[in-house]
Design a protein around this motif. Structure first.
Motif, PDB file in Angstrom:
ATOM      1  N   GLN B  98       0.812  -1.222   0.000  1.00 20.35           N
ATOM      2  CA  GLN B  98       0.000   0.000   0.000  1.00 20.35           C
ATOM      3  C   GLN B  98       0.842   1.268   0.000  1.00 20.35           C
ATOM      4  O   GLN B  98       1.840   1.348   0.709  1.00 20.35           O
ATOM      5  CB  GLN B  98      -0.915   0.034   1.241  1.00 20.35           C
ATOM      6  N   THR B  99       0.381   2.258  -0.759  1.00 17.66           N
ATOM      7  CA  THR B  99       0.951   3.605  -0.709  1.00 17.66           C
ATOM      8  C   THR B  99       0.186   4.446   0.313  1.00 17.66           C
ATOM      9  O   THR B  99       0.674   5.451   0.797  1.00 17.66           O
ATOM     10  CB  THR B  99       0.826   4.255  -2.100  1.00 17.66           C
ATOM     11  N   GLN B 100      -1.016   3.971   0.656  1.00 14.53           N
ATOM     12  CA  GLN B 100      -1.918   4.773   1.493  1.00 14.53           C
ATOM     13  C   GLN B 100      -2.779   3.862   2.351  1.00 14.53           C
ATOM     14  O   GLN B 100      -3.228   2.814   1.889  1.00 14.53           O
ATOM     15  CB  GLN B 100      -2.770   5.621   0.539  1.00 14.53           C
ATOM     16  N   LEU B 101      -3.000   4.270   3.595  1.00 11.87           N
ATOM     17  CA  LEU B 101      -3.877   3.527   4.519  1.00 11.87           C
ATOM     18  C   LEU B 101      -4.767   4.516   5.255  1.00 11.87           C
ATOM     19  O   LEU B 101      -4.258   5.494   5.812  1.00 11.87           O
ATOM     20  CB  LEU B 101      -3.042   2.788   5.581  1.00 11.87           C
ATOM     21  N   SER B 102      -6.069   4.247   5.305  1.00 15.95           N
ATOM     22  CA  SER B 102      -6.977   5.068   6.118  1.00 15.95           C
ATOM     23  C   SER B 102      -7.494   4.235   7.285  1.00 15.95           C
ATOM     24  O   SER B 102      -7.958   3.112   7.086  1.00 15.95           O
ATOM     25  CB  SER B 102      -8.153   5.582   5.281  1.00 15.95           C
ATOM     26  N   ILE B 103      -7.391   4.789   8.492  1.00 16.47           N
ATOM     27  CA  ILE B 103      -7.708   4.062   9.725  1.00 16.47           C
ATOM     28  C   ILE B 103      -8.690   4.897  10.551  1.00 16.47           C
ATOM     29  O   ILE B 103      -8.450   6.083  10.788  1.00 16.47           O
ATOM     30  CB  ILE B 103      -6.413   3.815  10.543  1.00 16.47           C
TER      31      ILE B 103
ATOM     32  N   TYR C  41     -13.222  -0.407   7.175  1.00 17.20           N
ATOM     33  CA  TYR C  41     -11.966  -0.845   7.773  1.00 17.20           C
ATOM     34  C   TYR C  41     -12.200  -2.172   8.484  1.00 17.20           C
ATOM     35  O   TYR C  41     -13.171  -2.325   9.225  1.00 17.20           O
ATOM     36  CB  TYR C  41     -11.467   0.203   8.780  1.00 17.20           C
ATOM     37  N   ILE C  42     -11.308  -3.138   8.256  1.00 19.30           N
ATOM     38  CA  ILE C  42     -11.437  -4.441   8.906  1.00 19.30           C
ATOM     39  C   ILE C  42     -10.298  -4.620   9.911  1.00 19.30           C
ATOM     40  O   ILE C  42      -9.120  -4.637   9.527  1.00 19.30           O
ATOM     41  CB  ILE C  42     -11.501  -5.589   7.865  1.00 19.30           C
ATOM     42  N   PRO C  43     -10.628  -4.693  11.204  1.00 15.44           N
ATOM     43  CA  PRO C  43      -9.584  -4.745  12.238  1.00 15.44           C
ATOM     44  C   PRO C  43      -9.079  -6.171  12.501  1.00 15.44           C
ATOM     45  O   PRO C  43      -8.942  -6.579  13.655  1.00 15.44           O
ATOM     46  CB  PRO C  43     -10.295  -4.143  13.459  1.00 15.44           C
ATOM     47  N   HIS C  44      -8.790  -6.895  11.425  1.00 18.15           N
ATOM     48  CA  HIS C  44      -8.302  -8.274  11.533  1.00 18.15           C
ATOM     49  C   HIS C  44      -7.088  -8.455  10.628  1.00 18.15           C
ATOM     50  O   HIS C  44      -6.912  -7.692   9.678  1.00 18.15           O
ATOM     51  CB  HIS C  44      -9.401  -9.259  11.129  1.00 18.15           C
ATOM     52  N   THR C  45      -6.281  -9.500  10.917  1.00 15.67           N
ATOM     53  CA  THR C  45      -5.078  -9.742  10.115  1.00 15.67           C
ATOM     54  C   THR C  45      -5.149 -11.056   9.333  1.00 15.67           C
ATOM     55  O   THR C  45      -4.181 -11.413   8.665  1.00 15.67           O
ATOM     56  CB  THR C  45      -3.809  -9.765  11.012  1.00 15.67           C
ATOM     57  N   SER C  46      -6.285 -11.757   9.398  1.00 14.65           N
ATOM     58  CA  SER C  46      -6.434 -12.980   8.599  1.00 14.65           C
ATOM     59  C   SER C  46      -7.778 -12.996   7.870  1.00 14.65           C
ATOM     60  O   SER C  46      -8.281 -14.045   7.472  1.00 14.65           O
ATOM     61  CB  SER C  46      -6.256 -14.221   9.470  1.00 14.65           C
ATOM     62  N   ALA C  90      -2.923 -16.884   5.605  1.00 12.78           N
ATOM     63  CA  ALA C  90      -4.012 -15.914   5.824  1.00 12.78           C
ATOM     64  C   ALA C  90      -3.461 -14.495   5.976  1.00 12.78           C
ATOM     65  O   ALA C  90      -4.033 -13.528   5.448  1.00 12.78           O
ATOM     66  CB  ALA C  90      -4.817 -16.312   7.062  1.00 12.78           C
ATOM     67  N   HIS C  91      -2.331 -14.345   6.680  1.00 16.23           N
ATOM     68  CA  HIS C  91      -1.733 -13.014   6.832  1.00 16.23           C
ATOM     69  C   HIS C  91      -1.236 -12.490   5.479  1.00 16.23           C
ATOM     70  O   HIS C  91      -1.380 -11.307   5.168  1.00 16.23           O
ATOM     71  CB  HIS C  91      -0.561 -13.050   7.821  1.00 16.23           C
ATOM     72  N   ILE C  92      -0.619 -13.368   4.676  1.00 17.60           N
ATOM     73  CA  ILE C  92      -0.095 -12.919   3.376  1.00 17.60           C
ATOM     74  C   ILE C  92      -1.237 -12.575   2.418  1.00 17.60           C
ATOM     75  O   ILE C  92      -1.181 -11.564   1.710  1.00 17.60           O
ATOM     76  CB  ILE C  92       0.841 -13.986   2.767  1.00 17.60           C
ATOM     77  N   LYS C  93      -2.286 -13.401   2.388  1.00 17.39           N
ATOM     78  CA  LYS C  93      -3.437 -13.082   1.531  1.00 17.39           C
ATOM     79  C   LYS C  93      -4.072 -11.753   1.934  1.00 17.39           C
ATOM     80  O   LYS C  93      -4.529 -10.993   1.092  1.00 17.39           O
ATOM     81  CB  LYS C  93      -4.466 -14.221   1.604  1.00 17.39           C
ATOM     82  N   SER C  94      -4.076 -11.470   3.241  1.00 19.34           N
ATOM     83  CA  SER C  94      -4.583 -10.169   3.697  1.00 19.34           C
ATOM     84  C   SER C  94      -3.694  -9.041   3.185  1.00 19.34           C
ATOM     85  O   SER C  94      -4.183  -7.985   2.770  1.00 19.34           O
ATOM     86  CB  SER C  94      -4.649 -10.121   5.228  1.00 19.34           C
ATOM     87  N   ALA C  95      -2.370  -9.272   3.198  1.00 14.65           N
ATOM     88  CA  ALA C  95      -1.428  -8.243   2.735  1.00 14.65           C
ATOM     89  C   ALA C  95      -1.612  -7.948   1.246  1.00 14.65           C
ATOM     90  O   ALA C  95      -1.424  -6.815   0.802  1.00 14.65           O
ATOM     91  CB  ALA C  95       0.011  -8.679   3.008  1.00 14.65           C
ATOM     92  N   LEU C  96      -1.976  -8.970   0.469  1.00 11.23           N
ATOM     93  CA  LEU C  96      -2.134  -8.793  -0.988  1.00 11.23           C
ATOM     94  C   LEU C  96      -3.466  -8.163  -1.363  1.00 11.23           C
ATOM     95  O   LEU C  96      -3.650  -7.753  -2.510  1.00 11.23           O
ATOM     96  CB  LEU C  96      -2.005 -10.146  -1.693  1.00 11.23           C
ATOM     97  N   THR C  97      -4.427  -8.166  -0.446  1.00 17.42           N
ATOM     98  CA  THR C  97      -5.724  -7.545  -0.731  1.00 17.42           C
ATOM     99  C   THR C  97      -5.849  -6.280   0.127  1.00 17.42           C
ATOM    100  O   THR C  97      -4.857  -5.567   0.256  1.00 17.42           O
ATOM    101  CB  THR C  97      -6.849  -8.598  -0.538  1.00 17.42           C
ATOM    102  N   GLN C  98      -7.009  -5.960   0.703  1.00 21.65           N
ATOM    103  CA  GLN C  98      -7.159  -4.652   1.351  1.00 21.65           C
ATOM    104  C   GLN C  98      -7.640  -4.753   2.792  1.00 21.65           C
ATOM    105  O   GLN C  98      -8.525  -5.558   3.097  1.00 21.65           O
ATOM    106  CB  GLN C  98      -8.180  -3.796   0.578  1.00 21.65           C
ATOM    107  N   THR C  99      -7.075  -3.916   3.638  1.00 18.25           N
ATOM    108  CA  THR C  99      -7.565  -3.756   5.007  1.00 18.25           C
ATOM    109  C   THR C  99      -8.609  -2.641   5.051  1.00 18.25           C
ATOM    110  O   THR C  99      -9.407  -2.558   5.967  1.00 18.25           O
ATOM    111  CB  THR C  99      -6.379  -3.393   5.934  1.00 18.25           C
TER     112      THR C  99
END
Lengths: 141, 141, 141
Positions: B98-103, C41-46, C90-99
């Protein structure tokens, strides 16, 4: 505080990684905001957005080659191919990049880094008219 | 409603996955906002941002190994290598994160999940001074 | 200008790619905003978020297959496996998509494209209760 929305329409070439920094900057600067946040949104599922190095055209070629290597157009890999072998890879490439980008604005100008440009990625093998929705939140000058 | 911008400067180690949660939380809490949205932006093309599990150092090692496996530093794969074999992989790793994160912010505090931390990913093989732009939109307490 | 936050709770199935567009649209439309920006915003890491094609169920299957191919559940690849072989993937798939996803709102409605849906991706092999934080900034109707 103030919020305004606009739209840009971009006609893409097949599989184009198209720099749109000037179009976005022009719209933003026209809003005359002192401090703000611009959010770009692309309402498509086979085109996407990315901030990326904009000085070297080789970066665009390498990024395109990387995406083709990781998401090959191999019909054996996908069930969904209603619109051809580039259909499902376009959705996955969109998933790996961005549907939305928020960029800070200061003194009316986008706070992009020295080497950053804003790119629209056309993942389909045919030209398309793509829409962008811009939302700017900020203080008027 | 209120908008404020700030900057953080972070000196990174080579290829560091650096937790910056405390720095970002300190700045945010100092703004005394009751309900808000914090947007982090990194104006660089070879460093990026990520929300990730922050309890286990192994997660950082595994994430780094994954990125090196998917984006190898193999000069034969890239045309762009003006600054060495880590140059183009750094741009691609930035594109995948990510270049940007909104929290969201509530009662002055970042609404991170229990296991979430904010990380700055230094993708280059040398140390850098990296800038972060923080934009906070919200209601003052 | 106005800011409001809300929460949604979603009970997921194992490894589910779950469409949540209707839940998010209902909450947003209830806020009666003329022009705005909704940030999920999703407050999870998996578990993570994604805008994706929502017409064909095959797209979801292909996306899931792609993520398993690029991030295999192969214990030999990861040090972190405190919670089983699906933990680090699960952590890596989260990193490749969006929080986090920000979506424009006009006349009270999300400006999603014709083929776009909002998805919550459950990356774990067991069901979970997942939380979503919604922040809407905009002008009241």
């Amino acid at each position: 505080m103030h919020i305004v929305q606009g739209r840009l329409s971009i006609e893409t070439e097949p599989r184009e990684i198209r720099e749109i920094t000037a179009d976005v900057a022009r719209w933003t600067e026209g809003q005359r905001v002192s401090v703000g946040l611009l959010t770009l949104y692309i309402p498509h599922t086979s085109a996407s957005l990315l901030i990326q190095e904009n000085a070297s055209p080789d970066v665009r070629r390498d990024l395109d080659a990387f995406l083709r290597r990781v998401v090959p157009e191999d019909a054996g890999l996908y069930r969904h191919n209603d619109e051809g072998p580039d259909d499902m890879p376009a959705h996955i490439k969109s998933a790996l990049t961005q549907t939305q980008l928020s960029i800070p604005v200061t003194d009316g100008r986008l706070q992009l880094g020295t080497w950053q440009g804003i790119f629209l990625l056309e993942h389909r093998a045919s030209p398309h008219r793509r829409l962008l929705v811009l939302t700017l939140i900020g203080e008027k000058k």
